[in-house]
Design a protein around this motif. Structure first.
Motif, PDB file in Angstrom:
ATOM      1  N   ALA A   1      34.093   3.731  14.348  1.00 50.04           N
ATOM      2  CA  ALA A   1      32.999   2.778  14.575  1.00 50.04           C
ATOM      3  C   ALA A   1      33.262   1.977  15.855  1.00 50.04           C
ATOM      4  N   GLN A   2      33.805   2.644  16.871  1.00 55.68           N
ATOM      5  CA  GLN A   2      34.053   1.950  18.140  1.00 55.68           C
ATOM      6  C   GLN A   2      32.740   1.500  18.744  1.00 55.68           C
ATOM      7  N   PRO A   3      32.742   0.333  19.402  1.00 54.07           N
ATOM      8  CA  PRO A   3      31.501  -0.102  20.058  1.00 54.07           C
ATOM      9  C   PRO A   3      31.054   0.902  21.116  1.00 54.07           C
ATOM     10  N   ASP A   4      29.754   1.002  21.292  1.00 54.18           N
ATOM     11  CA  ASP A   4      29.159   1.853  22.326  1.00 54.18           C
ATOM     12  C   ASP A   4      29.741   1.441  23.684  1.00 54.18           C
ATOM     13  N   PRO A   5      30.289   2.377  24.453  1.00 53.41           N
ATOM     14  CA  PRO A   5      30.886   1.963  25.732  1.00 53.41           C
ATOM     15  C   PRO A   5      29.848   1.632  26.812  1.00 53.41           C
ATOM     16  N   PHE A   6      28.572   1.853  26.549  1.00 51.93           N
ATOM     17  CA  PHE A   6      27.580   1.659  27.607  1.00 51.93           C
ATOM     18  C   PHE A   6      26.505   0.659  27.194  1.00 51.93           C
ATOM     19  N   ARG A   7      26.394  -0.411  27.946  1.00 51.27           N
ATOM     20  CA  ARG A   7      25.291  -1.355  27.764  1.00 51.27           C
ATOM     21  C   ARG A   7      24.049  -0.811  28.447  1.00 51.27           C
ATOM     22  N   ARG A   8      22.926  -0.820  27.753  1.00 51.72           N
ATOM     23  CA  ARG A   8      21.648  -0.445  28.346  1.00 51.72           C
ATOM     24  C   ARG A   8      20.619  -1.515  28.002  1.00 51.72           C
ATOM     25  N   TYR A   9      19.628  -1.650  28.853  1.00 48.24           N
ATOM     26  CA  TYR A   9      18.510  -2.557  28.602  1.00 48.24           C
ATOM     27  C   TYR A   9      17.268  -1.708  28.324  1.00 48.24           C
ATOM     28  N   ARG A  10      17.018  -1.485  27.041  1.00 46.49           N
ATOM     29  CA  ARG A  10      15.906  -0.611  26.661  1.00 46.49           C
ATOM     30  C   ARG A  10      14.585  -1.229  27.099  1.00 46.49           C
ATOM     31  N   GLY A  11      13.769  -0.406  27.773  1.00 43.32           N
ATOM     32  CA  GLY A  11      12.476  -0.891  28.258  1.00 43.32           C
ATOM     33  C   GLY A  11      12.497  -1.239  29.735  1.00 43.32           C
TER      34      GLY A  11
ATOM     35  N   PHE B   1      18.353 -10.328  23.775  1.00 38.77           N
ATOM     36  CA  PHE B   1      19.581  -9.864  23.100  1.00 38.77           C
ATOM     37  C   PHE B   1      19.329  -9.908  21.597  1.00 38.77           C
ATOM     38  N   PRO B   2      18.370  -9.076  21.124  1.00 36.23           N
ATOM     39  CA  PRO B   2      17.944  -9.210  19.723  1.00 36.23           C
ATOM     40  C   PRO B   2      18.910  -8.527  18.757  1.00 36.23           C
ATOM     41  N   GLY B   3      18.792  -8.883  17.517  1.00 38.08           N
ATOM     42  CA  GLY B   3      19.481  -8.162  16.432  1.00 38.08           C
ATOM     43  C   GLY B   3      20.991  -8.089  16.599  1.00 38.08           C
ATOM     44  N   GLY B   4      21.573  -9.135  17.120  1.00 32.25           N
ATOM     45  CA  GLY B   4      23.043  -9.155  17.234  1.00 32.25           C
ATOM     46  C   GLY B   4      23.566  -8.452  18.476  1.00 32.25           C
ATOM     47  N   ALA B   5      22.689  -8.129  19.458  1.00 32.75           N
ATOM     48  CA  ALA B   5      23.192  -7.516  20.706  1.00 32.75           C
ATOM     49  C   ALA B   5      24.192  -8.490  21.335  1.00 32.75           C
ATOM     50  N   GLU B   6      25.347  -7.988  21.702  1.00 27.15           N
ATOM     51  CA  GLU B   6      26.443  -8.819  22.181  1.00 27.15           C
ATOM     52  C   GLU B   6      26.064  -9.493  23.499  1.00 27.15           C
ATOM     53  N   CYS B   7      26.411 -10.775  23.632  1.00 25.07           N
ATOM     54  CA  CYS B   7      26.055 -11.512  24.847  1.00 25.07           C
ATOM     55  C   CYS B   7      26.981 -11.115  26.001  1.00 25.07           C
ATOM     56  N   GLU B   8      26.548 -11.458  27.205  1.00 24.90           N
ATOM     57  CA  GLU B   8      27.351 -11.189  28.406  1.00 24.90           C
ATOM     58  C   GLU B   8      27.680 -12.521  29.078  1.00 24.90           C
ATOM     59  N   GLU B   9      28.905 -12.626  29.526  1.00 25.75           N
ATOM     60  CA  GLU B   9      29.368 -13.838  30.188  1.00 25.75           C
ATOM     61  C   GLU B   9      29.231 -13.656  31.701  1.00 25.75           C
ATOM     62  N   PRO B  10      28.515 -14.565  32.398  1.00 20.53           N
ATOM     63  CA  PRO B  10      28.458 -14.444  33.855  1.00 20.53           C
ATOM     64  C   PRO B  10      29.843 -14.681  34.444  1.00 20.53           C
ATOM     65  N   GLU B  11      30.249 -13.836  35.402  1.00 21.14           N
ATOM     66  CA  GLU B  11      31.594 -13.996  35.966  1.00 21.14           C
ATOM     67  C   GLU B  11      31.573 -14.276  37.466  1.00 21.14           C
ATOM     68  N   LEU B  12      31.063 -13.319  38.251  1.00 18.68           N
ATOM     69  CA  LEU B  12      31.234 -13.427  39.706  1.00 18.68           C
ATOM     70  C   LEU B  12      29.947 -13.029  40.416  1.00 18.68           C
TER      71      LEU B  12
ATOM     72  N   GLY C   1      13.039  -5.237  29.425  1.00 18.79           N
ATOM     73  CA  GLY C   1      14.142  -4.604  28.715  1.00 18.79           C
ATOM     74  C   GLY C   1      14.881  -5.542  27.783  1.00 18.79           C
ATOM     75  N   GLN C   2      15.511  -4.917  26.792  1.00 18.82           N
ATOM     76  CA  GLN C   2      16.324  -5.666  25.829  1.00 18.82           C
ATOM     77  C   GLN C   2      17.673  -4.969  25.666  1.00 18.82           C
ATOM     78  N   ALA C   3      18.696  -5.783  25.534  1.00 12.27           N
ATOM     79  CA  ALA C   3      20.061  -5.242  25.468  1.00 12.27           C
ATOM     80  C   ALA C   3      20.273  -4.450  24.186  1.00 12.27           C
ATOM     81  N   ASN C   4      21.007  -3.329  24.286  1.00 14.74           N
ATOM     82  CA  ASN C   4      21.357  -2.579  23.081  1.00 14.74           C
ATOM     83  C   ASN C   4      22.514  -3.274  22.362  1.00 14.74           C
ATOM     84  N   ARG C   5      22.579  -3.048  21.090  1.00 13.51           N
ATOM     85  CA  ARG C   5      23.710  -3.580  20.313  1.00 13.51           C
ATOM     86  C   ARG C   5      24.845  -2.575  20.403  1.00 13.51           C
ATOM     87  N   LEU C   6      26.044  -3.055  20.718  1.00 13.02           N
ATOM     88  CA  LEU C   6      27.165  -2.144  20.952  1.00 13.02           C
ATOM     89  C   LEU C   6      27.948  -1.864  19.674  1.00 13.02           C
ATOM     90  N   ASP C   7      27.990  -2.842  18.789  1.00 16.17           N
ATOM     91  CA  ASP C   7      28.800  -2.702  17.572  1.00 16.17           C
ATOM     92  C   ASP C   7      27.941  -3.141  16.392  1.00 16.17           C
TER      93      ASP C   7
END
Ligand SMILES: Cc1cc2nc3c(=O)[nH]c(=O)nc-3n(C[C@H](O)[C@H](O)[C@H](O)COP(=O)(O)O)c2cc1C
Length: 561
Positions: free
Chosen positions: A46-56, A237-248, A274-280
């Motif tokens: 049940a590893q998290p999906d390695p690829f973030r996508r924004y559906r739509g 980031f619906p349905g528990g899609a993991e958030c992203e932290e701004p870095e640089l 688009g909406q972020a996919n849920r990774l885990d």
């Protein structure tokens, strides 16, 4: 996402937040008697999906290079040696292809996984890449998310038709999805996200240099970057899609051109898509200290004007390395095992260490990237006694190290080192290899390497809360330079995030005095040696799964399923 903007004068709050960062660091130490808090069980299926996508979000495929740039590794380090390419779909495609793209697929038995141009702790890849642009021929104005599996850009925010700027405005940004690392590593994961972010910044700096561009750091408040990337749009980031932290945030700039206005000045009325996919789908643990530390260490409004980037050194590179830089970038891999008999001549060591001096590529990617110093363990270097050596990367660092480390150490300058390398022998010790294996979480990479490194960050007091992030990212930049320089020497490196922090500090006599922590902390280890390859692992091309370019273009308007 919430972010509290601090008034620049609010020193008390800054001190409190810096202390929170230091406390996180302390609590996420691995100790000989106990590892930092992490999951007790892992469900590998049940590893998290390695690829973030924004559906739509519409997908813009990027072309793959028909031929790599021929620029040799040494020329890459010479400012002005590479003619600046015009900004285009092709040149920006090359930027991503040689920095954050897939590098290969690996297969062992039934298991198949991708590896990327940039390294990542556990190959978990928390770093996401972004492009913010206006006026680039062939590309929609707006905010694009880079999708490495497709080697494509997802148009997250389109801009309504507006007058084209006189010259293109091109920014790249990075964000991190902490859960990717936390899933496996628990509380220590935030450190790995920051080290990985430094590696990714280094990868971008090298790839930009191959196009003749500088990666100019733009210190901005986290809240602004979150808004420009749409990371504060909870509804996306619906349905528990993991958030992203701004870095640089960086501007891509051909040399001798003026700074473009920051995205906040021209990203007006963005149309978000688009909406972020849920990774885990089934996270089994929570590590709240990661979110708390992220919140405490976000750069605030005052950060934007705080520091100027270092100018890039104009000195010639330390070594004639005629191999194309792109070949080294593509073939860089972490060694899984080292040949324990391999040796190196000390004359080959000097260019490796010179590549770590500040002011050079890739260190211009972060403001003031000279607060992390190099402790070197030479195991098998001909002409250099086995033992521990120190390479301070600034005058101030040298003074601090001198003050913090015991006077009983040798403190003998290495006379054979070139004049620009302030290398000190701390202690000769022919039996260090076993100790280093232990210190590096009992990993054989520690003892079998030709060289081991521990990167000592100036730590206390942290001048700002976000200096905590900067120290670890600087260590990641050093790691990226080490990986590629090792390849240029026909050796290989492996970053080591798993080590027993205070055991290393004790080994060199770096012990806490009045403060709860030592003023310098080892934040990242690294090993270099001759790699032994595992013939059971098959390697295939990174993008064989993509259709040919004309068919990919037909996909332009299609959003992910
Ligand atoms: C920050 C960081 C920490 C790492 N720590 C370790 C480690 O402790 N042990 C190890 O064997 N590999 C370590 N690695 C190497 C990764 O496992 C490796 O980068 C990943 O598997 C991807 O492979 P690649 O580097 O060949 O692309 C680390 C890499 C990074 C960037």
């Amino acid at each position: 996402m919430s972010d509290t903007l601090l008034a620049p004068a609010d020193d008390a709050l800054r001190v409190q937040r810096s202390a929170l960062a230091a406390a996180y660091h302390e609590r996420s130490k691995h100790r000989l008697e106990r590892y930092a808090n992490g999951p007790e069980t892992l469900d590998w299926d049940a590893q998290p999906d390695p690829f973030r996508r924004y559906r739509g979000a519409p997908l813009q495929p990027l072309p793959l290079l028909a031929q790599d740039p021929a620029t040799p590794w040494d020329a890459l380090h010479r400012p002005g040696a590479v003619a600046a390419q015009p900004f285009s779909l092709a040149s920006l495609g090359a930027l991503f292809e040689l920095s954050l793209a897939l590098a290969a697929w690996k297969q062992a038995g039934p298991d198949r996984w991708s590896v990327r141009i940039n390294p990542s702790s556990g190959n978990l890849h928390p770093t996401e890449g972004w492009l913010l642009c206006q006026g680039v021929p062939g590309l929609a104005d707006g905010v694009h998310h880079y999708a490495p599996h497709e080697h494509a850009l997802e148009l997250r925010a389109a801009l309504p038709a507006s007058p084209a700027p006189t010259s293109p405005r091109v920014f790249v940004a990075q964000s991190s999805i902490a859960w990717r690392e936390a899933w496996k590593y628990g509380e220590r994961a935030l450190r790995y996200c920051l080290l990985d972010a430094g590696h990714a910044a280094g990868a971008l700096a090298y790839a930009a240099a191959l196009q003749g561009w500088q990666l100019q750091p733009c210190p901005v408040a986290a809240a602004d970057l979150a808004a420009w990337l749409g990371l504060d749009r909870d509804m996306d980031f619906p349905g528990g899609a993991e958030c992203e932290e701004p870095e640089l945030l960086f501007e891509l700039r051909p040399p001798d051109t003026a700074a473009a206005p920051l995205p906040g000045d021209w990203l007006s009325q963005p149309l978000w898509q688009g909406q972020a996919n849920r990774l885990d789908a089934h996270p089994m643990y929570r590590w709240p200290v990661i979110d708390q530390t992220l919140e405490a260490t976000r750069p605030t409004a005052g950060a934007a004007t705080a520091e100027a980037p270092l100018p890039q050194a104009t000195t010639v590179p330390p070594q004639a390395a005629p191999e194309p830089a792109a070949s080294l970038i593509r073939r860089r891999r972490s060694a899984q095992r080292f040949d324990a008999q391999a040796r190196l001549d000390r004359t080959a060591l000097w260019p490796l260490l010179q590549a770590l001096l500040p002011g050079r590529l890739p260190f211009s990617a972060l403001p003031e990237a000279d607060h992390v110093h190099v402790l070197l363990f030479a195991h098998r270097v001909d002409g250099l006694a086995p033992g521990a050596y120190l390479l301070p990367r600034s005058e101030a660092g040298a003074t601090l190290l001198r003050r913090q480390l015991p006077v009983s150490l040798d403190w003998a300058p290495v006379a054979e080192a070139p004049a620009d390398l302030p290398l000190w022998r701390l202690a000769a010790n022919p039996a260090l290899a076993g100790t280093l294996r232990t210190l590096n979480c009992h990993q054989a990479l520690g003892s079998d390497a030709i060289l081991g490194l521990a990167l000592l960050a100036e730590f206390q007091p942290l001048p700002t809360p976000w200096a905590y992030r900067e120290r670890l990212m600087e260590a990641g930049l050093l790691g990226q330079a080490l990986y590629l320089q090792a390849e240029a020497m026909s050796l290989a490196g492996t970053g080591i995030g798993c080590f027993f922090d205070d055991a290393l500090h004790q080994l060199i006599g770096l012990t806490p005095t009045a403060a709860p922590q030592a003023a310098l902390q080892s934040v990242y280890h690294f090993t270099i040696g001759r790699a032994l390859t595992d013939s059971r692992i098959a390697t295939t091309a990174p993008y064989a799964h993509l259709p040919a370019w004309p068919e990919r273009l037909a996909d332009t308007s299609r959003s992910p399923a």
